[in-house]
Design a protein around this motif. Structure first.
Motif, PDB file in Angstrom:
ATOM      1  N   HIS A   1     -30.495  12.272 -19.393  1.00  0.00           N
ATOM      2  CA  HIS A   1     -29.731  13.134 -20.303  1.00  0.00           C
ATOM      3  C   HIS A   1     -28.826  14.100 -19.544  1.00  0.00           C
ATOM      4  CE1 HIS A   1     -32.556  11.494 -23.236  1.00  0.00           C
ATOM      5  NE2 HIS A   1     -31.600  11.757 -24.107  1.00  0.00           N
ATOM      6  N   PHE A   2     -29.297  14.615 -18.410  1.00  0.00           N
ATOM      7  CA  PHE A   2     -28.433  15.464 -17.584  1.00  0.00           C
ATOM      8  C   PHE A   2     -27.256  14.659 -17.029  1.00  0.00           C
ATOM      9  CE2 PHE A   2     -32.154  18.457 -16.786  1.00  0.00           C
ATOM     10  CZ  PHE A   2     -31.631  19.444 -17.601  1.00  0.00           C
ATOM     11  N   LEU A   3     -27.499  13.427 -16.619  1.00  0.00           N
ATOM     12  CA  LEU A   3     -26.440  12.558 -16.116  1.00  0.00           C
ATOM     13  C   LEU A   3     -25.355  12.371 -17.168  1.00  0.00           C
ATOM     14  CD1 LEU A   3     -25.615  10.255 -13.889  1.00  0.00           C
ATOM     15  CD2 LEU A   3     -26.535   8.761 -15.651  1.00  0.00           C
ATOM     16  N   ILE A   4     -25.778  12.057 -18.379  1.00  0.00           N
ATOM     17  CA  ILE A   4     -24.803  11.867 -19.457  1.00  0.00           C
ATOM     18  C   ILE A   4     -24.086  13.175 -19.762  1.00  0.00           C
ATOM     19  CG2 ILE A   4     -24.495  11.268 -21.893  1.00  0.00           C
ATOM     20  CD1 ILE A   4     -26.915   9.362 -21.546  1.00  0.00           C
ATOM     21  N   GLY A   5     -24.836  14.273 -19.827  1.00  0.00           N
ATOM     22  CA  GLY A   5     -24.236  15.562 -20.163  1.00  0.00           C
ATOM     23  C   GLY A   5     -23.273  16.084 -19.120  1.00  0.00           C
ATOM     24  N   LEU A   6     -23.511  15.750 -17.858  1.00  0.00           N
ATOM     25  CA  LEU A   6     -22.670  16.282 -16.781  1.00  0.00           C
ATOM     26  C   LEU A   6     -21.566  15.341 -16.325  1.00  0.00           C
ATOM     27  CD1 LEU A   6     -25.429  17.933 -14.566  1.00  0.00           C
ATOM     28  CD2 LEU A   6     -23.741  19.090 -16.007  1.00  0.00           C
ATOM     29  N   PHE A   7     -21.810  14.017 -16.373  1.00  0.00           N
ATOM     30  CA  PHE A   7     -20.864  13.096 -15.757  1.00  0.00           C
ATOM     31  C   PHE A   7     -20.244  12.078 -16.711  1.00  0.00           C
ATOM     32  CE2 PHE A   7     -23.868  14.299 -12.367  1.00  0.00           C
ATOM     33  CZ  PHE A   7     -22.974  14.982 -11.561  1.00  0.00           C
ATOM     34  N   VAL A   8     -20.858  11.830 -17.844  1.00  0.00           N
ATOM     35  CA  VAL A   8     -20.312  10.838 -18.774  1.00  0.00           C
ATOM     36  C   VAL A   8     -19.501  11.536 -19.864  1.00  0.00           C
ATOM     37  CG1 VAL A   8     -20.900   8.995 -20.403  1.00  0.00           C
ATOM     38  CG2 VAL A   8     -22.200   9.232 -18.280  1.00  0.00           C
ATOM     39  N   GLU A   9     -20.089  12.524 -20.489  1.00  0.00           N
ATOM     40  CA  GLU A   9     -19.373  13.319 -21.492  1.00  0.00           C
ATOM     41  C   GLU A   9     -18.503  14.370 -20.802  1.00  0.00           C
ATOM     42  OE1 GLU A   9     -19.173  13.306 -24.858  1.00  0.00           O
ATOM     43  OE2 GLU A   9     -20.386  11.500 -24.954  1.00  0.00           O
ATOM     44  N   ARG A  10     -17.473  14.798 -21.493  1.00  0.00           N
ATOM     45  CA  ARG A  10     -16.620  15.852 -20.959  1.00  0.00           C
ATOM     46  C   ARG A  10     -17.435  17.139 -20.874  1.00  0.00           C
ATOM     47  NH1 ARG A  10     -13.738  19.584 -23.419  1.00  0.00           N
ATOM     48  NH2 ARG A  10     -13.993  18.616 -25.460  1.00  0.00           N
ATOM     49  N   PRO A  11     -17.582  17.712 -19.664  1.00  0.00           N
ATOM     50  CA  PRO A  11     -18.383  18.940 -19.513  1.00  0.00           C
ATOM     51  C   PRO A  11     -17.885  20.054 -20.431  1.00  0.00           C
ATOM     52  CG  PRO A  11     -17.855  18.025 -17.374  1.00  0.00           C
ATOM     53  CD  PRO A  11     -17.060  17.240 -18.385  1.00  0.00           C
ATOM     54  N   GLY A  12     -18.827  20.694 -21.083  1.00  0.00           N
ATOM     55  CA  GLY A  12     -18.508  21.784 -21.998  1.00  0.00           C
ATOM     56  C   GLY A  12     -18.291  21.355 -23.432  1.00  0.00           C
ATOM     57  N   SER A  13     -18.183  20.035 -23.665  1.00  0.00           N
ATOM     58  CA  SER A  13     -18.007  19.566 -25.036  1.00  0.00           C
ATOM     59  C   SER A  13     -19.329  19.715 -25.791  1.00  0.00           C
ATOM     60  CB  SER A  13     -17.555  18.100 -25.048  1.00  0.00           C
ATOM     61  OG  SER A  13     -18.615  17.256 -24.631  1.00  0.00           O
ATOM     62  N   PRO A  14     -19.270  19.765 -27.110  1.00  0.00           N
ATOM     63  CA  PRO A  14     -20.523  19.892 -27.872  1.00  0.00           C
ATOM     64  C   PRO A  14     -21.529  18.775 -27.576  1.00  0.00           C
ATOM     65  CG  PRO A  14     -18.651  20.315 -29.294  1.00  0.00           C
ATOM     66  CD  PRO A  14     -18.097  19.831 -27.987  1.00  0.00           C
ATOM     67  N   THR A  15     -21.050  17.552 -27.405  1.00  0.00           N
ATOM     68  CA  THR A  15     -21.951  16.439 -27.105  1.00  0.00           C
ATOM     69  C   THR A  15     -22.579  16.613 -25.731  1.00  0.00           C
ATOM     70  OG1 THR A  15     -20.567  15.009 -28.468  1.00  0.00           O
ATOM     71  CG2 THR A  15     -22.140  13.932 -27.017  1.00  0.00           C
ATOM     72  N   SER A  16     -21.791  17.065 -24.766  1.00  0.00           N
ATOM     73  CA  SER A  16     -22.315  17.320 -23.425  1.00  0.00           C
ATOM     74  C   SER A  16     -23.415  18.379 -23.462  1.00  0.00           C
ATOM     75  CB  SER A  16     -21.181  17.782 -22.508  1.00  0.00           C
ATOM     76  OG  SER A  16     -21.685  18.222 -21.268  1.00  0.00           O
ATOM     77  N   ILE A  17     -23.186  19.416 -24.207  1.00  0.00           N
ATOM     78  CA  ILE A  17     -24.177  20.491 -24.333  1.00  0.00           C
ATOM     79  C   ILE A  17     -25.443  19.973 -25.000  1.00  0.00           C
ATOM     80  CG2 ILE A  17     -24.641  22.708 -25.460  1.00  0.00           C
ATOM     81  CD1 ILE A  17     -21.621  23.340 -24.943  1.00  0.00           C
ATOM     82  N   GLN A  18     -25.305  19.109 -25.990  1.00  0.00           N
ATOM     83  CA  GLN A  18     -26.477  18.534 -26.656  1.00  0.00           C
ATOM     84  C   GLN A  18     -27.310  17.715 -25.673  1.00  0.00           C
ATOM     85  OE1 GLN A  18     -24.725  16.344 -29.881  1.00  0.00           O
ATOM     86  NE2 GLN A  18     -24.604  18.147 -31.221  1.00  0.00           N
ATOM     87  N   PHE A  19     -26.650  16.892 -24.860  1.00  0.00           N
ATOM     88  CA  PHE A  19     -27.387  16.102 -23.874  1.00  0.00           C
ATOM     89  C   PHE A  19     -28.074  17.006 -22.853  1.00  0.00           C
ATOM     90  CE2 PHE A  19     -24.803  12.463 -25.297  1.00  0.00           C
ATOM     91  CZ  PHE A  19     -25.805  11.506 -25.381  1.00  0.00           C
ATOM     92  N   LEU A  20     -27.411  18.065 -22.434  1.00  0.00           N
ATOM     93  CA  LEU A  20     -28.017  18.993 -21.480  1.00  0.00           C
ATOM     94  C   LEU A  20     -29.225  19.702 -22.091  1.00  0.00           C
ATOM     95  CD1 LEU A  20     -24.809  20.514 -19.859  1.00  0.00           C
ATOM     96  CD2 LEU A  20     -26.367  18.809 -18.871  1.00  0.00           C
ATOM     97  N   LEU A  21     -29.147  20.049 -23.366  1.00  0.00           N
ATOM     98  CA  LEU A  21     -30.283  20.690 -24.039  1.00  0.00           C
ATOM     99  C   LEU A  21     -31.471  19.737 -24.165  1.00  0.00           C
ATOM    100  CD1 LEU A  21     -28.500  22.772 -26.826  1.00  0.00           C
ATOM    101  CD2 LEU A  21     -29.691  23.626 -24.814  1.00  0.00           C
TER     102      LEU A  21
END
Length: 121
Positions: free
Chosen positions: A27-47
């Motif tokens: 989930h961190f991989l997707i949140g940091l490197f796949v999704e645009r950092p700072g986007s709502p989806t990225s933040i959801q994956f990081l959470l």
């Protein structure tokens, strides 16, 4: 061992920790490197990754209880359902997460049932 204590030694418990850590890493991989950092989806994956890491952290504290195995299983299952209903984005990562998550669900459910059965004796 009292009903509030949980046996947390052995290969199965280690595997649970490794699987939860792997789910957090994916989930961190997707949140940091796949999704645009700072986007709502990225933040959801990081959470979501942070929740799995928090579960690993709680596992090492005296506050851990067997019900948390069940909550972890339900959380991982819920995420799988969200992925299926959300259009199955990132199929390769989704399948990898599904295999790791499915293993996590089976193992944590087994550990919950085993701990509850031991508590009933």
């Amino acid at each position: 061992m009292t009903s509030n204590e949980v046996e947390r030694n052995g290969l199965l418990h280690d595997a649970t920790i490794y699987l939860a850590f792997a789910l957090a890493a994916i989930h961190f991989l997707i949140g940091l490197f796949v999704e645009r950092p700072g986007s709502p989806t990225s933040i959801q994956f990081l959470l979501v990754g942070a929740v799995f890491l928090a579960g690993v952290g709680v596992h090492f504290t005296p506050y851990f209880r067997p019900i948390l195995y069940l909550l972890g299983s339900l959380f991982a299952g819920f995420l799988g359902v969200l992925w299926l209903l959300g259009g199955m984005q990132y199929v390769g990562l989704g399948v990898l997460t599904g295999v790791v998550g499915g293993s996590f669900i089976l193992l944590t459910t087994y550990l919950f049932v085993r701990a509850e059965a031991a508590g009933a004796e």
